[in-house]
Design an enzyme around this catalytic site. Sequence first.
Site, PDB file in Angstrom:
ATOM      1  N   CYS A 184       0.858  -1.180   0.000  1.00  0.00           N
ATOM      2  CA  CYS A 184       0.000   0.000   0.000  1.00  0.00           C
ATOM      3  C   CYS A 184       0.897   1.232   0.000  1.00  0.00           C
ATOM      4  O   CYS A 184       1.651   1.451   0.956  1.00  0.00           O
ATOM      5  CB  CYS A 184      -0.920  -0.011   1.225  1.00  0.00           C
TER       6      CYS A 184
ATOM      7  N   CYS B 212      -3.507   7.069  -4.940  1.00  0.00           N
ATOM      8  CA  CYS B 212      -3.264   5.635  -4.785  1.00  0.00           C
ATOM      9  C   CYS B 212      -1.847   5.256  -5.226  1.00  0.00           C
ATOM     10  O   CYS B 212      -1.536   5.268  -6.424  1.00  0.00           O
ATOM     11  CB  CYS B 212      -4.291   4.791  -5.544  1.00  0.00           C
TER      12      CYS B 212
HETATM   13  O1  PYC Z   1      -1.898   3.799  -1.875  1.00  0.00           O
HETATM   14  O2  PYC Z   1      -1.491   1.802  -2.666  1.00  0.00           O
HETATM   15  C1  PYC Z   1      -2.223   2.627  -2.117  1.00  0.00           C
HETATM   16  C2  PYC Z   1      -3.576   2.194  -1.707  1.00  0.00           C
HETATM   17  C3  PYC Z   1      -4.180   0.990  -1.944  1.00  0.00           C
HETATM   18  C4  PYC Z   1      -5.450   1.058  -1.366  1.00  0.00           C
HETATM   19  C5  PYC Z   1      -5.588   2.301  -0.789  1.00  0.00           C
HETATM   20  N1  PYC Z   1      -4.430   2.972  -1.008  1.00  0.00           N
END
Ligand code: PYC
Length: 311
Positions: free
Chosen positions: A85, A235
């Site tokens: 993550c 993300c």
């Molecule tokens: O930042 O990789 C990330 C992530 C995955 C799910 C929520 N954030």
Amino acid sequence: MHVIDSHTEGEPTRVVVTGGPDLGPGSLAEKAARFAEGHAGFRASVVQEPRGHEAMVGALLVPPSRQDCSAGVIYFNTLQNLGMCGHATIGLAVTLAHMGRVSPGRHRFETPVGVVDVDLHDANTVSVVNIESHRLHKDVTVEVEGHGPVTGDVAWGGNWFFLAKNSPIALKAENIRPLTDLTLRIRAALERDGITGTEGAWIDHVELFGPPQDPANDSRNFVLCPGGSYDRSPCGTGSSAKLACLAADGLLAPGEDWVQESVIGSTYRLSYRPGPDGGVIPTITGRAFVTCESDLLFDPADPYRTGIRVA
Ligand code: PYC
């Protein structure tokens, strides 16, 4: 159980500092497998309501099995373990700095999917060198109930993603409900059509892309997370999957910057170098802020002490 909360470009992380389960001996991957199998109640009690919420990602600190790593970590959400993550790694680095356990400079964290290098630039700014990311399929089209055909790529950035260009719904905060509905339908269409990651892995994240709101940035995204919430940040693993697709299409050169904007307007600065197995090694730079330090209490008389689990 002592926890420290932070947000990374808006996306929350809860680091479990003490009070986590004993996962026994072995590698981090073995511990993560035991955590995945036997600790659903623990995960829900930490990140599910009433103590947490759908968007929260937990980070369980565990002793690293490698001497060159300053921390071992298992990420989890309300549903399951996460392989890696990005936002939580940035949140973890800032949390460890807040605790006085790391100082500005380079550190290595051991995760179930590999070792990640982390550069802590200052109290809040972190670059994560993610694991090698790659595209598995280009231009997969699925028929989405109520929307028609949607085309995207399938790529790995530490989690599996379906990445669709040209979102049919404008990527604005006021559209979060319809965007969530569309991405849930895309995910259902992928499942219905048997489209998976390698070895049948569930594609649990869906990303939509469109033009940035700020012309200084390169792109804006909306990311559906496994539990059905959206990522407030761009993300980290989704941005890594995006870099793999840009590189595979020849649209971004090694070392060139890409600024990815989230649906709330927060940003990550991204770049990559070629990976040894034909993919890309992404670098993700963003900021995190500690928001809370607390002890979670578990009253035996509380019917929801292990979280509200209605599904
Ligand atoms: O930042 O990789 C990330 C992530 C995955 C799910 C929520 N954030």
